[in-house]
Design a protein around this motif. Structure first.
Motif, PDB file in Angstrom:
ATOM      1  N   LEU A  23       0.625  -1.254   0.382  1.00 33.46           N
ATOM      2  CA  LEU A  23       0.124   0.074  -0.362  1.00 33.46           C
ATOM      3  C   LEU A  23       0.552   0.565  -0.338  1.00 33.46           C
ATOM      4  CD1 LEU A  23      -2.561  -1.155   2.435  1.00 33.46           C
ATOM      5  CD2 LEU A  23      -2.860  -0.153   0.268  1.00 33.46           C
ATOM      6  N   GLU A  24       1.811   1.302   0.879  1.00 32.10           N
ATOM      7  CA  GLU A  24       2.733   2.725   0.760  1.00 32.10           C
ATOM      8  C   GLU A  24       3.127   2.754  -0.716  1.00 32.10           C
ATOM      9  OE1 GLU A  24       5.370   1.903   3.944  1.00 32.10           O
ATOM     10  OE2 GLU A  24       3.869   2.000   5.508  1.00 32.10           O
ATOM     11  N   ILE A  25       3.802   1.527  -1.251  1.00 37.32           N
ATOM     12  CA  ILE A  25       4.525   1.411  -2.816  1.00 37.32           C
ATOM     13  C   ILE A  25       3.337   2.304  -3.450  1.00 37.32           C
ATOM     14  CG2 ILE A  25       5.726  -0.006  -4.643  1.00 37.32           C
ATOM     15  CD1 ILE A  25       6.470  -1.566  -2.590  1.00 37.32           C
ATOM     16  N   GLU A  26       2.647   1.548  -3.397  1.00 33.90           N
ATOM     17  CA  GLU A  26       1.200   2.672  -4.160  1.00 33.90           C
ATOM     18  C   GLU A  26       0.858   3.922  -3.831  1.00 33.90           C
ATOM     19  OE1 GLU A  26      -2.453  -0.666  -4.871  1.00 33.90           O
ATOM     20  OE2 GLU A  26      -0.856  -2.046  -4.773  1.00 33.90           O
ATOM     21  N   ILE A  27       1.098   4.175  -2.459  1.00 36.81           N
ATOM     22  CA  ILE A  27       0.764   6.134  -2.461  1.00 36.81           C
ATOM     23  C   ILE A  27       1.817   6.139  -3.211  1.00 36.81           C
ATOM     24  CG2 ILE A  27       1.174   6.923  -0.911  1.00 36.81           C
ATOM     25  CD1 ILE A  27      -1.007   5.242   1.148  1.00 36.81           C
ATOM     26  N   THR A  28       3.140   6.213  -3.123  1.00 33.97           N
ATOM     27  CA  THR A  28       4.087   7.172  -3.699  1.00 33.97           C
ATOM     28  C   THR A  28       4.089   6.603  -4.857  1.00 33.97           C
ATOM     29  OG1 THR A  28       5.325   6.211  -1.556  1.00 33.97           O
ATOM     30  CG2 THR A  28       6.486   7.028  -3.643  1.00 33.97           C
ATOM     31  N   TRP A  29       3.600   5.930  -5.452  1.00 28.67           N
ATOM     32  CA  TRP A  29       3.689   5.368  -7.057  1.00 28.67           C
ATOM     33  C   TRP A  29       2.518   6.984  -7.832  1.00 28.67           C
ATOM     34  CZ3 TRP A  29       0.138   4.561 -10.910  1.00 28.67           C
ATOM     35  CH2 TRP A  29       0.231   4.552 -12.193  1.00 28.67           C
ATOM     36  N   LEU A  30       1.481   6.585  -6.240  1.00 30.02           N
ATOM     37  CA  LEU A  30      -0.061   7.889  -7.716  1.00 30.02           C
ATOM     38  C   LEU A  30       0.471   8.781  -6.957  1.00 30.02           C
ATOM     39  CD1 LEU A  30      -3.009   5.749  -5.466  1.00 30.02           C
ATOM     40  CD2 LEU A  30      -2.256   6.120  -7.900  1.00 30.02           C
ATOM     41  N   GLN A  31       1.061   9.458  -6.374  1.00 33.22           N
ATOM     42  CA  GLN A  31       1.810  10.910  -5.702  1.00 33.22           C
ATOM     43  C   GLN A  31       2.423  11.061  -6.780  1.00 33.22           C
ATOM     44  OE1 GLN A  31       3.241  10.047  -1.949  1.00 33.22           O
ATOM     45  NE2 GLN A  31       1.097  11.405  -0.670  1.00 33.22           N
ATOM     46  N   ARG A  32       3.500  10.165  -7.412  1.00 34.70           N
ATOM     47  CA  ARG A  32       4.796  10.490  -8.338  1.00 34.70           C
ATOM     48  C   ARG A  32       3.741  11.149  -9.805  1.00 34.70           C
ATOM     49  NH1 ARG A  32       8.510   6.272  -6.419  1.00 34.70           N
ATOM     50  NH2 ARG A  32       9.638   7.594  -5.245  1.00 34.70           N
ATOM     51  N   GLN A  33       2.700  10.059  -9.801  1.00 33.16           N
ATOM     52  CA  GLN A  33       1.742  10.545 -11.213  1.00 33.16           C
ATOM     53  C   GLN A  33       0.787  11.521 -10.759  1.00 33.16           C
ATOM     54  OE1 GLN A  33       1.841   8.061 -13.821  1.00 33.16           O
ATOM     55  NE2 GLN A  33       3.797   7.776 -12.155  1.00 33.16           N
ATOM     56  N   MET A  34       0.163  12.044  -9.989  1.00 32.12           N
ATOM     57  CA  MET A  34      -0.322  13.300  -9.697  1.00 32.12           C
ATOM     58  C   MET A  34       0.748  14.523  -9.803  1.00 32.12           C
ATOM     59  SD  MET A  34      -2.480  13.242  -6.710  1.00 32.12           S
ATOM     60  CE  MET A  34      -2.784  15.502  -6.492  1.00 32.12           C
ATOM     61  N   GLU A  35       2.508  14.526  -9.347  1.00 30.07           N
ATOM     62  CA  GLU A  35       2.970  15.373  -9.090  1.00 30.07           C
ATOM     63  C   GLU A  35       3.298  15.999 -10.712  1.00 30.07           C
ATOM     64  OE1 GLU A  35       6.601  14.580  -6.990  1.00 30.07           O
ATOM     65  OE2 GLU A  35       5.657  14.278  -4.266  1.00 30.07           O
ATOM     66  N   GLU A  36       3.060  14.769 -11.598  1.00 26.08           N
ATOM     67  CA  GLU A  36       3.650  14.982 -12.605  1.00 26.08           C
ATOM     68  C   GLU A  36       2.473  15.968 -13.655  1.00 26.08           C
ATOM     69  OE1 GLU A  36       4.672  11.477 -14.395  1.00 26.08           O
ATOM     70  OE2 GLU A  36       6.516  10.292 -13.225  1.00 26.08           O
ATOM     71  N   LEU A  37       0.994  15.159 -13.497  1.00 27.73           N
ATOM     72  CA  LEU A  37       0.434  16.389 -14.022  1.00 27.73           C
ATOM     73  C   LEU A  37       0.297  17.797 -13.991  1.00 27.73           C
ATOM     74  CD1 LEU A  37      -2.779  13.684 -13.472  1.00 27.73           C
ATOM     75  CD2 LEU A  37      -1.444  14.371 -15.186  1.00 27.73           C
ATOM     76  N   GLY A  38       1.219  18.091 -12.414  1.00 29.54           N
ATOM     77  CA  GLY A  38       1.014  19.319 -11.564  1.00 29.54           C
ATOM     78  C   GLY A  38       0.271  20.086 -11.880  1.00 29.54           C
ATOM     79  N   GLY A  39      -0.104  21.245 -12.608  1.00 32.02           N
ATOM     80  CA  GLY A  39      -1.050  22.732 -12.927  1.00 32.02           C
ATOM     81  C   GLY A  39      -1.593  21.650 -14.021  1.00 32.02           C
ATOM     82  N   ALA A  40      -2.511  20.582 -13.948  1.00 34.16           N
ATOM     83  CA  ALA A  40      -3.178  20.155 -15.408  1.00 34.16           C
ATOM     84  C   ALA A  40      -4.517  21.563 -15.872  1.00 34.16           C
ATOM     85  CB  ALA A  40      -3.861  18.918 -14.718  1.00 34.16           C
ATOM     86  N   GLN A  41      -4.682  20.951 -16.670  1.00 27.53           N
ATOM     87  CA  GLN A  41      -5.639  22.312 -17.434  1.00 27.53           C
ATOM     88  C   GLN A  41      -6.545  21.052 -17.824  1.00 27.53           C
ATOM     89  OE1 GLN A  41      -5.714  25.215 -15.884  1.00 27.53           O
ATOM     90  NE2 GLN A  41      -3.677  24.779 -15.295  1.00 27.53           N
ATOM     91  N   SER A  42      -5.810  20.543 -18.820  1.00 29.16           N
ATOM     92  CA  SER A  42      -7.581  19.942 -19.326  1.00 29.16           C
ATOM     93  C   SER A  42      -8.603  19.081 -18.611  1.00 29.16           C
ATOM     94  CB  SER A  42      -6.241  18.819 -20.207  1.00 29.16           C
ATOM     95  OG  SER A  42      -6.015  17.254 -19.274  1.00 29.16           O
ATOM     96  N   GLU A  43      -9.629  18.732 -19.028  1.00 26.47           N
ATOM     97  CA  GLU A  43     -10.378  18.628 -18.049  1.00 26.47           C
ATOM     98  C   GLU A  43     -10.469  17.225 -18.050  1.00 26.47           C
ATOM     99  OE1 GLU A  43     -15.231  17.643 -19.062  1.00 26.47           O
ATOM    100  OE2 GLU A  43     -14.631  19.862 -19.497  1.00 26.47           O
ATOM    101  N   LEU A  44      -9.415  16.414 -19.050  1.00 31.35           N
ATOM    102  CA  LEU A  44      -9.290  14.511 -18.503  1.00 31.35           C
ATOM    103  C   LEU A  44      -8.276  14.920 -17.164  1.00 31.35           C
ATOM    104  CD1 LEU A  44      -8.907  11.885 -19.411  1.00 31.35           C
ATOM    105  CD2 LEU A  44      -7.385  12.785 -21.126  1.00 31.35           C
ATOM    106  N   ASP A  45      -7.059  15.513 -17.526  1.00 34.38           N
ATOM    107  CA  ASP A  45      -6.404  15.819 -16.719  1.00 34.38           C
ATOM    108  C   ASP A  45      -6.833  15.994 -15.283  1.00 34.38           C
ATOM    109  OD1 ASP A  45      -3.921  14.887 -18.381  1.00 34.38           O
ATOM    110  OD2 ASP A  45      -3.150  17.369 -18.925  1.00 34.38           O
ATOM    111  N   LEU A  46      -7.938  16.692 -15.059  1.00 32.80           N
ATOM    112  CA  LEU A  46      -7.840  17.170 -13.620  1.00 32.80           C
ATOM    113  C   LEU A  46      -9.116  16.029 -12.801  1.00 32.80           C
ATOM    114  CD1 LEU A  46      -8.987  20.693 -14.529  1.00 32.80           C
ATOM    115  CD2 LEU A  46      -7.309  19.926 -13.153  1.00 32.80           C
ATOM    116  N   SER A  47     -10.121  15.169 -13.953  1.00 31.54           N
ATOM    117  CA  SER A  47     -10.615  13.691 -13.496  1.00 31.54           C
ATOM    118  C   SER A  47      -9.618  13.257 -13.189  1.00 31.54           C
ATOM    119  CB  SER A  47     -11.402  13.312 -14.736  1.00 31.54           C
ATOM    120  OG  SER A  47     -12.095  12.440 -14.700  1.00 31.54           O
ATOM    121  N   LEU A  48      -8.011  12.965 -13.716  1.00 28.57           N
ATOM    122  CA  LEU A  48      -6.615  11.852 -13.699  1.00 28.57           C
ATOM    123  C   LEU A  48      -6.575  12.282 -11.675  1.00 28.57           C
ATOM    124  CD1 LEU A  48      -5.464   8.978 -14.385  1.00 28.57           C
ATOM    125  CD2 LEU A  48      -4.288  10.487 -15.626  1.00 28.57           C
ATOM    126  N   GLN A  49      -6.133  13.325 -11.906  1.00 32.02           N
ATOM    127  CA  GLN A  49      -5.337  13.598 -11.011  1.00 32.02           C
ATOM    128  C   GLN A  49      -6.854  14.007  -9.703  1.00 32.02           C
ATOM    129  OE1 GLN A  49      -5.385  18.819 -10.605  1.00 32.02           O
ATOM    130  NE2 GLN A  49      -2.756  17.708  -9.459  1.00 32.02           N
TER     131      GLN A  49
END
Length: 68
Positions: A23-49
């Motif tokens: 679970l800790e590994i998955e949380i870390t991976w998900l946090q990194r994915q969110m960071e890569e989205l950064g200041g997401a502007q598209s609707e798809l990116d916001l939904s994914l975030q």
């Protein structure tokens, strides 16, 4: 109530440690994915975030309910 719950769970300490680590590994991976989205502007990116946030929340909640 907690004694009733624990009566249904028969998992070894090593298995609990393995599940917590996963679970800790998955949380870390998900946090990194969110960071890569950064200041997401598209609707798809916001939904994914938002999906990542919910997945992180649910994994943290599960960690909080697991024995240490």
């Amino acid at each position: 109530m907690s004694s009733l719950r624990s009566a249904h769970i028969n998992i070894s300490e090593s298995e609990i440690r393995r599940l917590r680590q996963q679970l800790e590994i998955e949380i870390t991976w998900l946090q990194r994915q969110m960071e890569e989205l950064g200041g997401a502007q598209s609707e798809l990116d916001l939904s994914l975030q938002q999906t990542y946030k919910e997945m992180i929340y649910s994994r943290r909640a599960l960690l909080g309910r697991m024995p240490r």
